[in-house]
Design a protein around this motif. Sequence first.
Motif, PDB file in Angstrom:
ATOM      1  N   MET A   1       0.843  -1.199   0.000  1.00 26.46           N
ATOM      2  CA  MET A   1       0.000   0.000   0.000  1.00 26.46           C
ATOM      3  C   MET A   1       0.875   1.245   0.000  1.00 26.46           C
ATOM      4  N   ALA A   2       0.496   2.229  -0.794  1.00 25.60           N
ATOM      5  CA  ALA A   2       1.300   3.439  -0.919  1.00 25.60           C
ATOM      6  C   ALA A   2       1.251   4.260   0.360  1.00 25.60           C
ATOM      7  N   SER A   3       2.311   5.042   0.558  1.00 19.06           N
ATOM      8  CA  SER A   3       2.364   5.947   1.700  1.00 19.06           C
ATOM      9  C   SER A   3       2.359   7.379   1.185  1.00 19.06           C
ATOM     10  N   TRP A   4       2.182   8.314   2.087  1.00 15.86           N
ATOM     11  CA  TRP A   4       2.149   9.718   1.701  1.00 15.86           C
ATOM     12  C   TRP A   4       3.554  10.206   1.364  1.00 15.86           C
ATOM     13  N   ASN A   5       3.641  11.035   0.336  1.00 13.08           N
ATOM     14  CA  ASN A   5       4.912  11.627  -0.062  1.00 13.08           C
ATOM     15  C   ASN A   5       5.169  12.944   0.667  1.00 13.08           C
ATOM     16  N   SER A   6       4.087  13.602   1.067  1.00 17.95           N
ATOM     17  CA  SER A   6       4.200  14.902   1.725  1.00 17.95           C
ATOM     18  C   SER A   6       3.438  14.882   3.042  1.00 17.95           C
ATOM     19  N   PHE A   7       4.127  15.170   4.133  1.00 15.55           N
ATOM     20  CA  PHE A   7       3.468  15.202   5.438  1.00 15.55           C
ATOM     21  C   PHE A   7       2.432  16.326   5.526  1.00 15.55           C
ATOM     22  N   PRO A   8       2.735  17.548   5.037  1.00 16.03           N
ATOM     23  CA  PRO A   8       1.717  18.614   5.065  1.00 16.03           C
ATOM     24  C   PRO A   8       0.450  18.237   4.294  1.00 16.03           C
ATOM     25  N   PRO A  70      -9.610  -7.361   2.894  1.00 19.92           N
ATOM     26  CA  PRO A  70      -8.317  -7.551   2.222  1.00 19.92           C
ATOM     27  C   PRO A  70      -8.488  -7.974   0.762  1.00 19.92           C
ATOM     28  N   ALA A  71      -9.524  -8.765   0.482  1.00 23.66           N
ATOM     29  CA  ALA A  71      -9.752  -9.236  -0.884  1.00 23.66           C
ATOM     30  C   ALA A  71     -10.089  -8.075  -1.812  1.00 23.66           C
ATOM     31  N   ALA A  72     -10.969  -7.189  -1.350  1.00 21.60           N
ATOM     32  CA  ALA A  72     -11.343  -6.028  -2.162  1.00 21.60           C
ATOM     33  C   ALA A  72     -10.154  -5.089  -2.341  1.00 21.60           C
ATOM     34  N   GLN A  73      -9.364  -4.929  -1.295  1.00 22.46           N
ATOM     35  CA  GLN A  73      -8.188  -4.068  -1.382  1.00 22.46           C
ATOM     36  C   GLN A  73      -7.162  -4.635  -2.359  1.00 22.46           C
ATOM     37  N   GLN A  74      -6.971  -5.956  -2.330  1.00 23.71           N
ATOM     38  CA  GLN A  74      -6.027  -6.587  -3.246  1.00 23.71           C
ATOM     39  C   GLN A  74      -6.461  -6.389  -4.692  1.00 23.71           C
ATOM     40  N   GLN A  75      -7.756  -6.515  -4.954  1.00 24.55           N
ATOM     41  CA  GLN A  75      -8.267  -6.297  -6.302  1.00 24.55           C
ATOM     42  C   GLN A  75      -8.101  -4.839  -6.723  1.00 24.55           C
ATOM     43  N   TYR A  76      -8.217  -3.935  -5.760  1.00 23.90           N
ATOM     44  CA  TYR A  76      -8.008  -2.514  -6.059  1.00 23.90           C
ATOM     45  C   TYR A  76      -6.559  -2.265  -6.477  1.00 23.90           C
ATOM     46  N   GLY A  81      -2.722  -0.381  -9.239  1.00 22.67           N
ATOM     47  CA  GLY A  81      -1.308  -0.365  -8.899  1.00 22.67           C
ATOM     48  C   GLY A  81      -1.083  -0.323  -7.397  1.00 22.67           C
ATOM     49  N   HIS A  82      -0.045  -1.020  -6.945  1.00 28.76           N
ATOM     50  CA  HIS A  82       0.238  -1.096  -5.512  1.00 28.76           C
ATOM     51  C   HIS A  82       0.783   0.216  -4.958  1.00 28.76           C
ATOM     52  N   GLU A  83       1.153   1.122  -5.841  1.00 26.92           N
ATOM     53  CA  GLU A  83       1.659   2.410  -5.369  1.00 26.92           C
ATOM     54  C   GLU A  83       0.521   3.372  -5.011  1.00 26.92           C
ATOM     55  N   GLN A  84      -0.712   2.990  -5.353  1.00 22.90           N
ATOM     56  CA  GLN A  84      -1.857   3.847  -5.054  1.00 22.90           C
ATOM     57  C   GLN A  84      -2.386   3.579  -3.643  1.00 22.90           C
ATOM     58  N   MET A  85      -3.162   4.534  -3.147  1.00 22.05           N
ATOM     59  CA  MET A  85      -3.749   4.416  -1.816  1.00 22.05           C
ATOM     60  C   MET A  85      -5.229   4.071  -1.928  1.00 22.05           C
ATOM     61  N   ILE A  86      -5.719   3.319  -0.958  1.00 25.08           N
ATOM     62  CA  ILE A  86      -7.145   3.009  -0.909  1.00 25.08           C
ATOM     63  C   ILE A  86      -7.920   4.324  -0.740  1.00 25.08           C
ATOM     64  N   PRO A  87      -8.900   4.598  -1.606  1.00 28.55           N
ATOM     65  CA  PRO A  87      -9.602   5.890  -1.573  1.00 28.55           C
ATOM     66  C   PRO A  87     -10.702   5.979  -0.520  1.00 28.55           C
ATOM     67  N   MET A 207     -10.072  14.677  -1.713  1.00 24.43           N
ATOM     68  CA  MET A 207      -9.694  13.811  -2.827  1.00 24.43           C
ATOM     69  C   MET A 207      -8.656  14.475  -3.729  1.00 24.43           C
ATOM     70  N   ALA A 208      -8.793  15.789  -3.912  1.00 27.20           N
ATOM     71  CA  ALA A 208      -7.814  16.512  -4.725  1.00 27.20           C
ATOM     72  C   ALA A 208      -6.441  16.489  -4.061  1.00 27.20           C
ATOM     73  N   THR A 209      -6.419  16.612  -2.732  1.00 28.69           N
ATOM     74  CA  THR A 209      -5.161  16.586  -1.988  1.00 28.69           C
ATOM     75  C   THR A 209      -4.455  15.243  -2.153  1.00 28.69           C
ATOM     76  N   GLN A 210      -5.214  14.156  -2.050  1.00 30.16           N
ATOM     77  CA  GLN A 210      -4.624  12.830  -2.228  1.00 30.16           C
ATOM     78  C   GLN A 210      -4.103  12.656  -3.652  1.00 30.16           C
ATOM     79  N   SER A 211      -4.856  13.157  -4.629  1.00 32.53           N
ATOM     80  CA  SER A 211      -4.437  13.035  -6.022  1.00 32.53           C
ATOM     81  C   SER A 211      -3.141  13.795  -6.282  1.00 32.53           C
ATOM     82  N   ILE A 212      -3.019  14.979  -5.694  1.00 35.04           N
ATOM     83  CA  ILE A 212      -1.797  15.776  -5.861  1.00 35.04           C
ATOM     84  C   ILE A 212      -0.603  15.046  -5.256  1.00 35.04           C
ATOM     85  N   ASP A 213      -0.799  14.487  -4.067  1.00 39.83           N
ATOM     86  CA  ASP A 213       0.298  13.796  -3.393  1.00 39.83           C
ATOM     87  C   ASP A 213       0.737  12.555  -4.160  1.00 39.83           C
TER      88      ASP A 213
END
Length: 225
Positions: A1-8, A70-76, A81-87, A207-213
């Motif tokens: 699962m992806a992590s945040w790139n920017s703490f702010p 976990p099954a739904a998350q794995q399919q997501y 892509g595994h670099e994305q975050m669960i929305p 959602m825009a903030t997550q997309s930018i990050d």
Amino acid sequence: MASWNSFPLEITYQTLGWLAFVSWSISFYPQVILNFRRKSVVGLSLDFLLLNLTKHSSYLIYNTVLYFSPAAQQQYFEKYGHEQMIPVAANDVAFSIHAVVLTAITLFQVFIYERGTQTISKISIGIVSVVWLFAAVCVFVALPSHSWLWLISIFNHLAVSFIQVSMTVIKYIPQAVMNFMRKSTEGFSIGNILLDFTGGVANYGQMATQSIDQSMLFIPSSIII
């Protein structure tokens, strides 16, 4: 699962998320309190309540499954892509549970307080019946292949959602028509609309903030207003 790139940006995301949660959650109370004080639901569209309950129930299904399964998350991850975050965040789950409970309480008030000649229209009953029949069919379609992500997307994802989008588009129409016919908004709390709008703006900002990050295209995955 992806992590945040920017703490702010992570802090901004969490702040906007809980602002949306608080705004939307509070939005249910003015109507409940108004009904309690008047001991009446005259002026509040019963069709609006039924459609709203259907809408928030579908949102609850989407959030709880994607957040906890976990099954739904794995399919997501396999799809996006595994670099994305669960929305779906914790505040999304908390809000959807709260929304269903408060909408159910408001519906309960319909049965214990004066409602005049107001009834739920056959049109709304028909719409809700079609919606849940459609959902049931989708469950049977998804079962053989365990397509859980596709199934819950039917409940909420903008790209394929039948339930969430349709309920969002039509749920306020009965109330607007009632207000027009009565030439009055008495019995309907305007605070609901104002807080709904505030929560919607905060949610889209989240959602825009997550997309930018995550450096990905901003395509809203939910419509909650």
